[in-house]
Design an enzyme around this catalytic site. Structure first.
Site, short mmCIF file in Angstrom:
data_model
loop_
_atom_site.label_atom_id
_atom_site.label_comp_id
_atom_site.label_asym_id
_atom_site.label_seq_id
_atom_site.Cartn_x
_atom_site.Cartn_y
_atom_site.Cartn_z
N SER A 158 0.81 -1.23 0.00
CA SER A 158 0.00 0.00 0.00
C SER A 158 0.84 1.27 0.00
CB SER A 158 -0.97 0.02 1.19
OG SER A 158 -2.02 -0.89 0.98
N TYR A 229 -6.59 5.17 -1.07
CA TYR A 229 -7.76 4.86 -0.25
C TYR A 229 -8.62 6.07 0.10
CZ TYR A 229 -5.17 0.54 0.01
OH TYR A 229 -4.48 -0.60 -0.34
N ARG A 268 -2.09 -8.88 -8.46
CA ARG A 268 -2.07 -7.62 -9.20
C ARG A 268 -0.61 -7.19 -9.34
NH1 ARG A 268 -3.45 -3.80 -5.71
NH2 ARG A 268 -1.38 -2.86 -5.84
N ASP A 270 2.12 -4.34 -10.43
CA ASP A 270 2.23 -2.88 -10.57
C ASP A 270 3.43 -2.52 -11.44
OD1 ASP A 270 0.08 -2.80 -8.85
OD2 ASP A 270 1.26 -2.25 -7.09
N ASN A 284 1.45 -8.07 -6.06
CA ASN A 284 0.62 -8.14 -4.85
C ASN A 284 -0.17 -9.43 -4.87
OD1 ASN A 284 0.71 -5.08 -3.77
ND2 ASN A 284 0.65 -5.10 -6.00
#
Length: 319
Positions: A158, A229, A268, A270, A284
């Site tokens: 994150s 977020y 996922r 990146d 991830n």
């Protein structure tokens, strides 16, 4: 296309524990992911419940009569193989990657070694030598990589603890703020380009990419924790606006990285994508599943709604 009814039948009659929380800095995001997963499973008629990862959580999973665990933990110790090892030792089936793949993917340095050994592009990097003082390391990082550069903890997600340093003073300041992670950090060469992610569904030869997503952040230097977020801080561009050749390379590299690390069911990947190349930043193994998360948006662009994605993830552990 994924057959949601077939997936539902595989899970029907089983009790699903959605495991969330834990001591990670990403615990609150984990709870949001888990709550949404649980709602989706409940809508599909699946017997599921949410359980906080604390204390003797294995005993509590058994007490609640769960047949399998949907691991919705982000960061350590839920995404680094620790929880997966505990579940394996307890003989409890669970979703996602096993403990080996989780550990490899979570450690950005180890993952880079896998990518480089197999010819996958990733930004140039340095890491502290044994006993190297932060100040000496910072100077070496600048000398080898130049400025700007990106400082990251090796085992966080994150974008926690990530800094972009534009001056030598920025490097020194960032290293001071990263003292709780040192020496388990890396510094990467800053690649100017677009922030892109690409989800992968399936395992091994059955793994396939979903549409790649470009992330355009508003008012932040990069796609950090706040941008990820906070609603309205990031625009999702699906499919990513890339030349056809680069777009296809992103999808191909995502599947290769997923399989090289031995990931299962979903991940996922990146990237930072320059005008010439797509560079892998990280994989991830338990990507976010909140209403603001990348993977559900990418799956939706492929015609896979959230409920079907939830069934796909959970069915992988249903036998």
């Amino acid at each position: 296309m994924i057959d949601a009814e077939a997936l539902r039948k595989r899970i029907k009659g089983k009790r699903v524990c959605v495991l969330v929380g834990g001591p990670s800095g990403e615990a609150e995001v984990s709870r949001r992911s888990g709550a949404r997963m649980n709602e989706a499973l409940t809508r599909q008629g699946i017997d599921s419940f949410v359980l906080e990862m604390e204390g003797d959580f294995i005993a509590r999973i058994r007490e609640r009569g769960a047949d399998l665990v949907c691991v919705m933990l982000h960061g350590t110790p839920g995404e680094d193989g620790t929880v997966q090892s505990a579940l394996e030792l307890a003989g409890i089936p669970y979703t996602g990657s096993d403990h080996f793949s989780s550990a490899f993917a979570m450690d950005k340095l180890v993952a880079k070694w896998v990518f480089i050994a197999n010819g996958l592009p990733t930004p140039p990097y340095v890491f502290p030598e044994t006993g190297e003082a932060p100040g000496d390391f910072g100077k070496r990082a600048v000398a080898e990589l130049g400025l700007p550069c990106v400082l990251k903890p090796r085992r966080e997600g994150s974008s926690l603890g990530v800094f972009i340093a534009h001056t030598e003073e920025d490097v020194a300041k960032s290293l001071a703020e990263m003292s709780r992670w040192y020496p388990l950090i890396i510094v990467e060469k800053h690649i100017k380009g677009k922030t892109v992610t690409c989800g992968v569904l399936g395992t091994g030869p059955d793994a396939f990419p979903v549409p790649a997503l470009e992330l355009r952040v508003k008012g932040r230097e990069f796609y950090d924790y706040t941008a990820k977020y906070t609603k309205g801080m990031t625009d999702f561009i699906i499919p990513a606006e890339l030349p056809k050749q680069l777009y296809e390379r992103v999808q191909s590299l995502a599947v290769r990285a997923h399989n090289l690390l031995g990931c299962r069911t979903f991940s996922r990947v990146d990237f930072v994508v320059s005008d010439e190349e797509a560079y892998i930043l990280e994989v991830n193994t338990i990507p976010g599943m909140t209403d603001l998360s990348d993977l559900p948006a990418e799956a939706a662009a492929a015609g896979i709604d959230y409920d079907t994605l939830a069934l796909f993830i959970v069915a992988s552990a249903a036998g």
